[in-house]
Design an enzyme around this catalytic site. Sequence first.
Site, PDB file in Angstrom:
ATOM      1  N   SER A 543     -94.808  -1.637  50.781  1.00 11.76           N
ATOM      2  CA  SER A 543     -93.746  -2.239  51.586  1.00 11.76           C
ATOM      3  C   SER A 543     -93.667  -3.722  51.277  1.00 11.76           C
ATOM      4  O   SER A 543     -94.665  -4.353  50.936  1.00 11.76           O
ATOM      5  CB  SER A 543     -94.055  -2.050  53.073  1.00 11.76           C
ATOM      6  OG  SER A 543     -93.224  -2.883  53.843  1.00 11.76           O
ATOM      7  N   TYR A 556     -98.109  -1.404  61.080  1.00 10.97           N
ATOM      8  CA  TYR A 556     -97.464  -0.980  59.834  1.00 10.97           C
ATOM      9  C   TYR A 556     -97.885  -1.880  58.674  1.00 10.97           C
ATOM     10  O   TYR A 556     -98.339  -1.404  57.624  1.00 10.97           O
ATOM     11  CB  TYR A 556     -95.939  -1.013  60.016  1.00 10.97           C
ATOM     12  CG  TYR A 556     -95.168  -0.599  58.789  1.00 10.97           C
ATOM     13  CD1 TYR A 556     -95.062   0.746  58.434  1.00 10.97           C
ATOM     14  CD2 TYR A 556     -94.550  -1.546  57.974  1.00 10.97           C
ATOM     15  CE1 TYR A 556     -94.355   1.128  57.309  1.00 10.97           C
ATOM     16  CE2 TYR A 556     -93.846  -1.170  56.836  1.00 10.97           C
ATOM     17  CZ  TYR A 556     -93.749   0.171  56.512  1.00 10.97           C
ATOM     18  OH  TYR A 556     -93.062   0.546  55.393  1.00 10.97           O
TER      19      TYR A 556
END
Length: 659
Positions: A543, A556
Amino acid sequence: MQNLWNDDEAAAFATAGELGLRVYSSRLLGRDPSLVLHGGGNTSLKHSEADVFGQPQEILYIKGSGWDLEKIEAAGFSPVLLDHARRLGSLPSLSDPAMVNELVSHMTRAGAPNPSVETILHALLPYRYVDHTHADAVLTISNTADGEAQIRELYGDSVVVIPYCMPGFDLARLVAERFPREVGPNTIGMVLLNHGVFSFGDSARQSYDRMIELVARAEDWLQARQAWTVSLPPPPAATAAQRLARAELRAEISRVAGKTLLLLGCADDTARAFAAQPAVTRLAGQGPVTPDHVIRTKRVALFGRDVASYAADYGRYFAEYRSRAKSACQMLDPAPRVVLDAEFGLCTVGSTVAEAQIVQDIYRRSITTFLRGEALGGYQALPAADLFDVEYWDLEQAKLRKKSATPPLQGGIALVTGAASGIGKATVSALLARGAAVIALDRDAGVHDCFPQPEVLAQTCDITDAAAVEAALEAGVRRFGGLDMLVLNAGIFPAGARIDALSDDLWRQVFAVNLDANLRLLRLGHPLLKRAPGGGRVVVIGSKNVPAPGPGAAAYSASKAALTQLMRVAALEWGADGIRINALHPNAVFDTGLWTDEVLASRAQQYGLSVADYKRNNVLQTEVGSRHVAELAAEMCGPLFACTTGAQLPVDGGNDRVI
Ligand code: ZN
């Protein structure tokens, strides 16, 4: 043997005239796998029509090569000038490549497919409709020690019997010589020993009916001699984990072949029982049911797993017979295409799932023919020399030389997690487009509907369930033979929670999916990836939050950062095993399940931007889609990244915080 002719269906085809009915009855033959399989058999029609000057000319419509009878259309028939094809049959000799050249240059439609290699034979038979199949029942009788005597007794004067001869021009010559001498008032067909059967007639219906009648008589013959229903002792119980041994066998087969190949498993009980029979070596060690099959199955199967000995035997077979070839020939790869192993059952080998599936379909039917032949007095295939002639036919060798470029991941096997939507789904498509077979996992059962193609094994699987992941890997390897590529895509992105409000439960839940499950997949995948013929490859979907985290996404961001660090350590530890592992860091990919229209609208509003501007809020002012991430993930598995491991690449349209 069922006669499938249906007057209503036929009437619809009859509107296109005689060729329409030729299409119809060809499809009826193609529909029955006990008559023809995968491109086998051929049919023709002799038809008079006017040329461009209004002069009548006789045309032979013959099945074009590359067409399957089951799906043939009018365009699949090659229109050859009948007189010319007949005259060729009067030549004392003609090489097969020269014969093909003559036929191709005497067609009346540009762009028509190459006519079948049996064109001259069809031209010589004095009947309007001619049908040819490789019917199992006829071949079962023919492929025995006294096959010719049995065929003669069974059919009497209703067929002309032709001894075995290599297909192509030589066979046409032999038929030209024998048929007129032996044809009688009761003749309705012709048996080519160890090859197949012909029927013919004035109409499509008559020729088709005669084929069904001839084959039905062969089936009755077998039934009357207790050689129809064959049974085997039950197969051995399926043993536990086989995946490493299967991957080892596939690696060895690929090594010997010099290319990455699939090892397709077959769950069929009869095939498994047959593979465990002591008689299997003698039966499957002789040769195929009809010489046509040798191109797909090779002459003999590999029994057990000693690939090196098989390859050495193949080399000796080639050396022994190579002088028979009519022109200089090049040895095919010496790897087996059929494996019979007491524990694995029947496995077939191919560069693609379709290729290996064709071998499997042929071989499953062959097993029944072997067993029926045994019950009839002993299965007996053609001598190796005759099979060599077909395997190394100059027409087949020419096809090899013409071979087009192969897709970069052909023969490879990938596993993708989170495959039912977004980046995962797009990655499966990108891998398929590059020729790979894919094991597609998702906890959403919808994954089964995403990919109906046989190149995909879809499985519902929660990757946090260790037993489910292991079972999915086992099933994937039983189906395709191993694992070469792993795309770790599945992940969760919970609603924003700042650290002071972050619960232990949410933290653990995010880490369980984004990190722990991926660690387990890497651990389970490693021994398989190590055995990947072209080297193992792993792509981690990270990410943008790894290099540039944002507030409110602690769990996350931390889990993806830990996963990235895990990737870097794996790159160091597994380099010596030939495994490369890299990461992609996508950002703002809005065409995924996470981004509903409402979420998108509210986020855009937060930044004071329209939805369109929000989507392009990056340096390149471009929209990043799942497809962009997927294409790069698939490319990372290909030759372009052959010398890259431990790397991280952004797919974000350019982010000023990352740059
Ligand atoms: Zn044939």
